[in-house]
Design a protein around this motif. Structure first.
Motif, PDB file in Angstrom:
ATOM      1  N   UNK A  59      -3.400   5.236  13.869  1.00 30.24           N
ATOM      2  CA  UNK A  59      -2.490   4.752  12.990  1.00 30.24           C
ATOM      3  C   UNK A  59      -2.912   5.292  11.643  1.00 30.24           C
ATOM      4  N   UNK A  63      -0.675   6.847   8.604  1.00 34.84           N
ATOM      5  CA  UNK A  63      -0.926   6.557   7.228  1.00 34.84           C
ATOM      6  C   UNK A  63      -1.133   7.433   6.297  1.00 34.84           C
ATOM      7  N   UNK A  89      -0.513   0.215  -0.737  1.00 33.47           N
ATOM      8  CA  UNK A  89       0.639   0.618   0.599  1.00 33.47           C
ATOM      9  C   UNK A  89       0.519  -0.440   1.561  1.00 33.47           C
ATOM     10  N   UNK A  90       1.653  -0.850   1.905  1.00 38.16           N
ATOM     11  CA  UNK A  90       1.856  -1.733   3.013  1.00 38.16           C
ATOM     12  C   UNK A  90       2.261  -0.966   4.175  1.00 38.16           C
ATOM     13  N   UNK A  91       1.642  -0.838   5.386  1.00 40.53           N
ATOM     14  CA  UNK A  91       2.436   0.026   6.499  1.00 40.53           C
ATOM     15  C   UNK A  91       2.576  -1.146   7.711  1.00 40.53           C
ATOM     16  N   UNK A  92       3.706  -0.709   8.085  1.00 42.52           N
ATOM     17  CA  UNK A  92       4.127  -1.566   9.401  1.00 42.52           C
ATOM     18  C   UNK A  92       4.199  -0.381  10.356  1.00 42.52           C
ATOM     19  N   UNK A  93       3.419  -0.942  11.531  1.00 43.35           N
ATOM     20  CA  UNK A  93       3.484   0.011  12.922  1.00 43.35           C
ATOM     21  C   UNK A  93       4.548  -0.690  13.866  1.00 43.35           C
TER      22      UNK A  93
END
Lengths: 148, 172
Positions: A59, A63, A89-93
């Motif tokens: 991931x 990112x 930074x907000x990351x959704x997988x």
């Protein structure tokens, strides 16, 4: 600054992006860039695998691609920032990227204030109908000297 | 009642270090970034030795924001995996000698939020993660990263993770 043309902004942003050592190390490629929108790709690489049992990319590598594309989207925004840095930074997988496939990040800088730029970005593999991940971020925006 | 004699310290250390090595050596991306872990008892500190390839802004120079995000995420996942492994290992549920040969059961990231507090300087970085909640299916992990001063964080993050199935339980 009114004497900076859109082409100047694009050329500057491109030079800025292509000089980033970490992006080069990860094999990132700038596909298109302009007016706050960027498309970047990263080919599959065994060194960036996160789960050896499945060969799925880590991931963190996805990112890094999304962060780079987002920063590039800020740099090529018509506001022509002198520089930028990620604030958050907000990351959704959503799912595991299919092993062997190139990852494509599409970033859009959709709003800027005097000192902050807001970006959204999605990452896909070769099945573009099902995104792998998405992120939203806030970036600092350093206006060039003399700009309002 | 007789109490079992404590194991020699070297035996305990060897077992725990081997388990940690098995967890780390299996992940190519951790090796690529050069991330190491320092273990004191069950406490882990992630270390990211500086390297030119980690630079994001050559003019400053500064660490790449993506590197910072990846470093925090690795620190969080390893802390969570380690806490699961530790419990099973110390309870004698798994044979530490067999860990190296077992497929890794890693949690999956659901989401991860990174707060960039200061520029990442061109030098080594450290991170420590804390599992705030670890349920049967979901976990929430917070992680802090610093460089020269422990009190001056350059980034922090929070992530939610999907837990791996317990040994013998089918994957969902």
């Amino acid at each position: 600054m009114t004497d900076v043309t859109a082409q100047d902004v694009t050329a500057l942003a491109r030079r800025f992006i292509e000089a980033i050592p970490h992006s080069r190390a990860l094999g990132m490629h700038l596909e298109s860039l302009g007016a706050g929108r960027v498309v970047m790709t990263m080919p599959y690489d065994l060194r960036f695998v996160g789960d050896p049992a499945t060969g799925v990319l880590h991931g963190g590598a996805v990112s890094a691609l999304m962060d780079t594309a987002s920063g590039a989207a800020v740099m090529c925004h018509p506001a022509a920032p002198a520089s930028t840095a990620t604030l958050d930074l907000r990351i959704d997988y959503f799912r595991a990227a299919t092993p062997g496939q190139t990852i494509t990040a599409r970033a859009e800088c959709y709003h800027v204030t005097r000192s902050v730029a807001f970006v959204r970005v999605t990452a896909t593999d070769e099945d573009e109908s099902r995104p792998v991940a998405a992120a939203t971020g806030a970036f600092t925006l350093d206006r060039p000297k003399g700009a309002k | 009642m007789t109490r079992a004699k404590p194991e020699p310290v070297q035996v305990v250390k060897q077992r725990r270090d081997a388990a940690l090595r098995a967890l780390l050596s299996g992940v190519p991306y951790i090796q690529y970034l050069g991330i190491q872990f320092d273990r004191r008892g069950d406490e882990l500190t992630a270390i990211l030795p500086f390297d030119e390839k980690l630079i994001g802004n050559p003019a400053l120079p500064a660490l790449h924001g993506g590197v910072t995000a990846a470093f925090l995420e690795v620190a969080a996942i390893i802390e969570l995996s380690w806490s699961i492994l530790w419990e099973e290992m110390e309870a004698g549920k798994i044979d530490p000698a067999a860990i190296a040969g077992m497929p890794l059961r890693l949690p999956k990231t659901i989401d991860f939020t990174v707060d960039y507090l200061r520029t990442g300087l061109p030098r080594d970085a450290y991170a420590r993660a804390r599992v705030n909640r670890s349920g049967r299916r979901y976990a929430s992990v917070h992680v802090e990263a610093w460089q020269d001063n422990r009190a001056r964080l350059f980034a922090q993050g929070t992530g939610h993770f999907l837990m791996p199935p317990a040994p013998g339980e089918p994957a969902e």
